[in-house]
Design a protein around this motif. Structure first.
Motif, PDB file in Angstrom:
ATOM      1  N   GLU A 212      20.128   5.012  -6.907  1.00 20.63           N
ATOM      2  CA  GLU A 212      19.779   5.025  -5.485  1.00 20.63           C
ATOM      3  C   GLU A 212      20.158   3.741  -4.750  1.00 20.63           C
ATOM      4  N   SER A 213      19.832   2.604  -5.306  1.00 18.57           N
ATOM      5  CA  SER A 213      20.178   1.352  -4.606  1.00 18.57           C
ATOM      6  C   SER A 213      20.415   0.219  -5.604  1.00 18.57           C
ATOM      7  N   PRO A 214      21.608   0.183  -6.202  1.00 21.14           N
ATOM      8  CA  PRO A 214      21.903  -0.886  -7.158  1.00 21.14           C
ATOM      9  C   PRO A 214      21.953  -2.253  -6.469  1.00 21.14           C
ATOM     10  N   LEU A 215      21.522  -3.251  -7.186  1.00 21.66           N
ATOM     11  CA  LEU A 215      21.552  -4.611  -6.684  1.00 21.66           C
ATOM     12  C   LEU A 215      22.986  -4.994  -6.332  1.00 21.66           C
ATOM     13  N   PHE A 216      23.220  -5.548  -5.171  1.00 19.52           N
ATOM     14  CA  PHE A 216      24.539  -5.958  -4.668  1.00 19.52           C
ATOM     15  C   PHE A 216      25.445  -4.785  -4.327  1.00 19.52           C
ATOM     16  N   GLY A 217      24.939  -3.555  -4.398  1.00 19.58           N
ATOM     17  CA  GLY A 217      25.712  -2.395  -3.964  1.00 19.58           C
ATOM     18  C   GLY A 217      26.424  -1.669  -5.082  1.00 19.58           C
ATOM     19  N   SER A 218      26.762  -0.421  -4.795  1.00 22.57           N
ATOM     20  CA  SER A 218      27.369   0.440  -5.811  1.00 22.57           C
ATOM     21  C   SER A 218      28.793   0.030  -6.158  1.00 22.57           C
ATOM     22  N   ARG A 219      29.531  -0.496  -5.184  1.00 20.33           N
ATOM     23  CA  ARG A 219      30.924  -0.872  -5.461  1.00 20.33           C
ATOM     24  C   ARG A 219      31.000  -2.011  -6.468  1.00 20.33           C
ATOM     25  N   LEU A 220      30.163  -3.028  -6.303  1.00 22.16           N
ATOM     26  CA  LEU A 220      30.175  -4.149  -7.252  1.00 22.16           C
ATOM     27  C   LEU A 220      29.709  -3.688  -8.629  1.00 22.16           C
ATOM     28  N   ALA A 221      28.675  -2.845  -8.663  1.00 28.09           N
ATOM     29  CA  ALA A 221      28.181  -2.349  -9.956  1.00 28.09           C
ATOM     30  C   ALA A 221      29.255  -1.518 -10.654  1.00 28.09           C
ATOM     31  N   ARG A 222      29.988  -0.700  -9.913  1.00 27.30           N
ATOM     32  CA  ARG A 222      31.067   0.100 -10.500  1.00 27.30           C
ATOM     33  C   ARG A 222      32.196  -0.808 -11.003  1.00 27.30           C
ATOM     34  N   THR A 223      32.521  -1.836 -10.226  1.00 23.20           N
ATOM     35  CA  THR A 223      33.554  -2.787 -10.643  1.00 23.20           C
ATOM     36  C   THR A 223      33.146  -3.476 -11.946  1.00 23.20           C
ATOM     37  N   MET A 224      31.883  -3.860 -12.043  1.00 22.31           N
ATOM     38  CA  MET A 224      31.394  -4.480 -13.282  1.00 22.31           C
ATOM     39  C   MET A 224      31.460  -3.489 -14.438  1.00 22.31           C
ATOM     40  N   ALA A 225      31.135  -2.228 -14.178  1.00 23.51           N
ATOM     41  CA  ALA A 225      31.203  -1.205 -15.228  1.00 23.51           C
ATOM     42  C   ALA A 225      32.626  -1.070 -15.739  1.00 23.51           C
ATOM     43  N   TYR A 226      33.595  -1.078 -14.831  1.00 25.85           N
ATOM     44  CA  TYR A 226      34.998  -0.971 -15.240  1.00 25.85           C
ATOM     45  C   TYR A 226      35.416  -2.192 -16.061  1.00 25.85           C
ATOM     46  N   GLY A 227      34.962  -3.364 -15.670  1.00 23.79           N
ATOM     47  CA  GLY A 227      35.268  -4.579 -16.431  1.00 23.79           C
ATOM     48  C   GLY A 227      34.682  -4.508 -17.837  1.00 23.79           C
ATOM     49  N   PHE A 228      33.438  -4.061 -17.927  1.00 27.86           N
ATOM     50  CA  PHE A 228      32.812  -3.907 -19.239  1.00 27.86           C
ATOM     51  C   PHE A 228      33.531  -2.842 -20.058  1.00 27.86           C
ATOM     52  N   ALA A 229      34.009  -1.796 -19.398  1.00 24.31           N
ATOM     53  CA  ALA A 229      34.723  -0.729 -20.106  1.00 24.31           C
ATOM     54  C   ALA A 229      35.975  -1.285 -20.777  1.00 24.31           C
ATOM     55  N   VAL A 230      36.721  -2.112 -20.064  1.00 24.48           N
ATOM     56  CA  VAL A 230      37.927  -2.717 -20.652  1.00 24.48           C
ATOM     57  C   VAL A 230      37.532  -3.630 -21.811  1.00 24.48           C
ATOM     58  N   LEU A 231      36.499  -4.417 -21.612  1.00 26.17           N
ATOM     59  CA  LEU A 231      36.024  -5.303 -22.675  1.00 26.17           C
ATOM     60  C   LEU A 231      35.634  -4.502 -23.913  1.00 26.17           C
ATOM     61  N   GLU A 232      34.897  -3.413 -23.715  1.00 22.90           N
ATOM     62  CA  GLU A 232      34.452  -2.610 -24.848  1.00 22.90           C
ATOM     63  C   GLU A 232      35.611  -1.881 -25.515  1.00 22.90           C
ATOM     64  N   CYS A 233      36.572  -1.437 -24.730  1.00 22.22           N
ATOM     65  CA  CYS A 233      37.775  -0.808 -25.296  1.00 22.22           C
ATOM     66  C   CYS A 233      38.526  -1.816 -26.160  1.00 22.22           C
ATOM     67  N   ASN A 234      38.690  -3.020 -25.669  1.00 19.71           N
ATOM     68  CA  ASN A 234      39.376  -4.068 -26.433  1.00 19.71           C
ATOM     69  C   ASN A 234      38.597  -4.435 -27.690  1.00 19.71           C
ATOM     70  N   ALA A 235      37.272  -4.498 -27.579  1.00 29.05           N
ATOM     71  CA  ALA A 235      36.442  -4.863 -28.733  1.00 29.05           C
ATOM     72  C   ALA A 235      36.556  -3.827 -29.846  1.00 29.05           C
ATOM     73  N   GLN A 236      36.893  -2.587 -29.469  1.00 26.44           N
ATOM     74  CA  GLN A 236      37.037  -1.539 -30.480  1.00 26.44           C
ATOM     75  C   GLN A 236      38.508  -1.200 -30.707  1.00 26.44           C
ATOM     76  N   PHE A 237      39.376  -2.126 -30.313  1.00 29.85           N
ATOM     77  CA  PHE A 237      40.813  -2.004 -30.551  1.00 29.85           C
ATOM     78  C   PHE A 237      41.396  -0.728 -29.959  1.00 29.85           C
ATOM     79  N   GLY A 238      40.812  -0.270 -28.830  1.00 28.10           N
ATOM     80  CA  GLY A 238      41.328   0.902 -28.152  1.00 28.10           C
ATOM     81  C   GLY A 238      40.934   2.216 -28.759  1.00 28.10           C
ATOM     82  N   ARG A 239      40.076   2.164 -29.786  1.00 31.86           N
ATOM     83  CA  ARG A 239      39.642   3.407 -30.438  1.00 31.86           C
ATOM     84  C   ARG A 239      38.255   3.760 -29.925  1.00 31.86           C
ATOM     85  N   ILE A 240      38.024   5.038 -29.776  1.00 31.79           N
ATOM     86  CA  ILE A 240      36.692   5.492 -29.405  1.00 31.79           C
ATOM     87  C   ILE A 240      35.976   5.833 -30.709  1.00 31.79           C
TER      88      ILE A 240
END
Length: 118
Positions: free
Chosen positions: A85-113
């Protein structure tokens, strides 16, 4: 034409003088510096974009911890939070952070799910 600039003031003056966007001036400068056609640079940027987009997609599918145990599943949680409903600092920043974490997690698992262990 020389597309060199050292300051933003020079860049903006060059844009105005040539009636070009900042992106066009930067692309022309890079093309001249590397001695590569603009089309090759754009193709390379497109390839990098596709790789990055795929890393985000894969990272958002990860639910298990990485081999180190330090990451895994947080990108998904952040994305869900961005849709709350109301993420801190807005939904766009939270989504951007999610995408950044997604890349980090993909790299941490060597691109494998890796599936969550049951």
């Amino acid at each position: 034409m020389n597309f060199d600039y050292a300051t933003t003031t020079e860049l903006l003056a060059l844009c105005e003088q040539e009636n070009l966007s900042i992106a066009c001036v930067a692309l022309r400068r890079e093309s001249a510096e590397q001695g590569v056609p603009e089309s090759d640079l754009v193709a390379r940027m497109r390839d990098h974009y596709i790789s990055m987009r795929d890393s985000v997609r894969k990272g958002l599918e990860i639910t298990a911890l990485s081999p180190s145990g330090l990451s895994g599943g947080d990108a998904n949680k952040l994305l869900a939070y961005s849709r709350s409903e109301s993420p801190l600092f807005g939904s766009r920043l939270a989504r951007t952070m999610a995408y950044g974490f997604a890349v980090l997690e993909c790299n941490a698992q060597f691109g494998r799910i890796v599936a969550t262990p049951t």
